[in-house]
Design a protein around this motif. Structure first.
Motif, PDB file in Angstrom:
ATOM      1  N   THR A  57     -22.601  -6.636 -35.501  1.00  0.00           N
ATOM      2  CA  THR A  57     -22.899  -5.213 -35.697  1.00  0.00           C
ATOM      3  C   THR A  57     -22.059  -4.605 -36.811  1.00  0.00           C
ATOM      4  O   THR A  57     -22.264  -3.451 -37.184  1.00  0.00           O
ATOM      5  CB  THR A  57     -22.668  -4.425 -34.393  1.00  0.00           C
ATOM      6  OG1 THR A  57     -21.327  -4.634 -33.949  1.00  0.00           O
ATOM      7  CG2 THR A  57     -23.652  -4.873 -33.317  1.00  0.00           C
ATOM      8  N   GLN A 103     -26.666  -6.114 -37.811  1.00  0.00           N
ATOM      9  CA  GLN A 103     -27.426  -5.068 -37.123  1.00  0.00           C
ATOM     10  C   GLN A 103     -26.518  -3.868 -36.880  1.00  0.00           C
ATOM     11  O   GLN A 103     -25.901  -3.732 -35.840  1.00  0.00           O
ATOM     12  CB  GLN A 103     -27.962  -5.610 -35.790  1.00  0.00           C
ATOM     13  CG  GLN A 103     -28.722  -4.613 -34.959  1.00  0.00           C
ATOM     14  CD  GLN A 103     -30.032  -4.195 -35.599  1.00  0.00           C
ATOM     15  OE1 GLN A 103     -30.960  -4.967 -35.664  1.00  0.00           O
ATOM     16  NE2 GLN A 103     -30.090  -2.980 -36.091  1.00  0.00           N
ATOM     17  N   ARG A 104     -26.424  -3.005 -37.898  1.00  0.00           N
ATOM     18  CA  ARG A 104     -25.608  -1.797 -37.765  1.00  0.00           C
ATOM     19  C   ARG A 104     -26.402  -0.719 -37.050  1.00  0.00           C
ATOM     20  O   ARG A 104     -27.612  -0.589 -37.267  1.00  0.00           O
ATOM     21  CB  ARG A 104     -25.168  -1.309 -39.141  1.00  0.00           C
ATOM     22  CG  ARG A 104     -24.201  -2.228 -39.814  1.00  0.00           C
ATOM     23  CD  ARG A 104     -23.704  -1.622 -41.127  1.00  0.00           C
ATOM     24  NE  ARG A 104     -22.660  -2.416 -41.703  1.00  0.00           N
ATOM     25  CZ  ARG A 104     -22.711  -2.957 -42.922  1.00  0.00           C
ATOM     26  NH1 ARG A 104     -23.764  -2.773 -43.696  1.00  0.00           N
ATOM     27  NH2 ARG A 104     -21.711  -3.678 -43.376  1.00  0.00           N
ATOM     28  N   ARG A 105     -25.727   0.027 -36.224  1.00  0.00           N
ATOM     29  CA  ARG A 105     -26.374   1.083 -35.455  1.00  0.00           C
ATOM     30  C   ARG A 105     -27.069   2.082 -36.390  1.00  0.00           C
ATOM     31  O   ARG A 105     -26.495   2.541 -37.364  1.00  0.00           O
ATOM     32  CB  ARG A 105     -25.348   1.817 -34.603  1.00  0.00           C
ATOM     33  CG  ARG A 105     -25.961   2.924 -33.753  1.00  0.00           C
ATOM     34  CD  ARG A 105     -25.016   3.416 -32.744  1.00  0.00           C
ATOM     35  NE  ARG A 105     -24.924   2.349 -31.743  1.00  0.00           N
ATOM     36  CZ  ARG A 105     -24.142   2.392 -30.700  1.00  0.00           C
ATOM     37  NH1 ARG A 105     -23.363   3.405 -30.495  1.00  0.00           N
ATOM     38  NH2 ARG A 105     -24.124   1.394 -29.839  1.00  0.00           N
ATOM     39  N   GLY A 106     -28.332   2.360 -36.097  1.00  0.00           N
ATOM     40  CA  GLY A 106     -29.085   3.357 -36.845  1.00  0.00           C
ATOM     41  C   GLY A 106     -29.620   2.875 -38.179  1.00  0.00           C
ATOM     42  O   GLY A 106     -30.180   3.662 -38.937  1.00  0.00           O
TER      43      GLY A 106
END
Length: 118
Positions: A57, A103-106
């Protein structure tokens, strides 16, 4: 399910979809034996690919693909041999690939397929 496990499962689903969209045929996923687990086994044309999926992330601990060490490659080779012993699949060659997912938030996921890492 722990957050880390959710991230990993989501990454594997993304990797399978990405590989299929790019012409690979998924033969097996999450195959287990006493040696460990193969994330994905796929056919790329007439070549067999044993695919390790690494999802993170953030890059705080480095790029996801950087977690593939010599020891990990050796284990993946043993797993590939075990899979071949258990299946009647004939291919012109084989390789170990990595699909690295950030997979970074947003944000939409960043997916990088690195064929033939070992």
């Amino acid at each position: 399910m722990a957050a880390k496990d959710r991230v990993g499962r989501t990454g594997e689903e993304l990797a399978r979809s990405w590989l299929e969209r790019n012409g690979m045929e998924i033969l097996d996923a999450n195959w287990r034996c006493p040696v460990g687990e193969l994330d994905i086994v796929a056919l790329d044309g007439d070549e067999l690919a044993f695919v390790e999926v690494k999802t993170r992330t953030s890059t705080a601990f480095g790029h996801p693909a950087e977690s593939i060490t010599r020891a990990k490659l050796a284990r993946l080779r043993r797993l590939a041999g075990s899979w071949l012993e258990a299946h009647e699949v004939h291919a012109s060659g084989m390789r170990i690939d990595v699909v690295a997912i950030l997979q970074r938030r947003g944000e939409p996921p960043l997916i990088e397929h690195v064929p033939g890492v070992g």
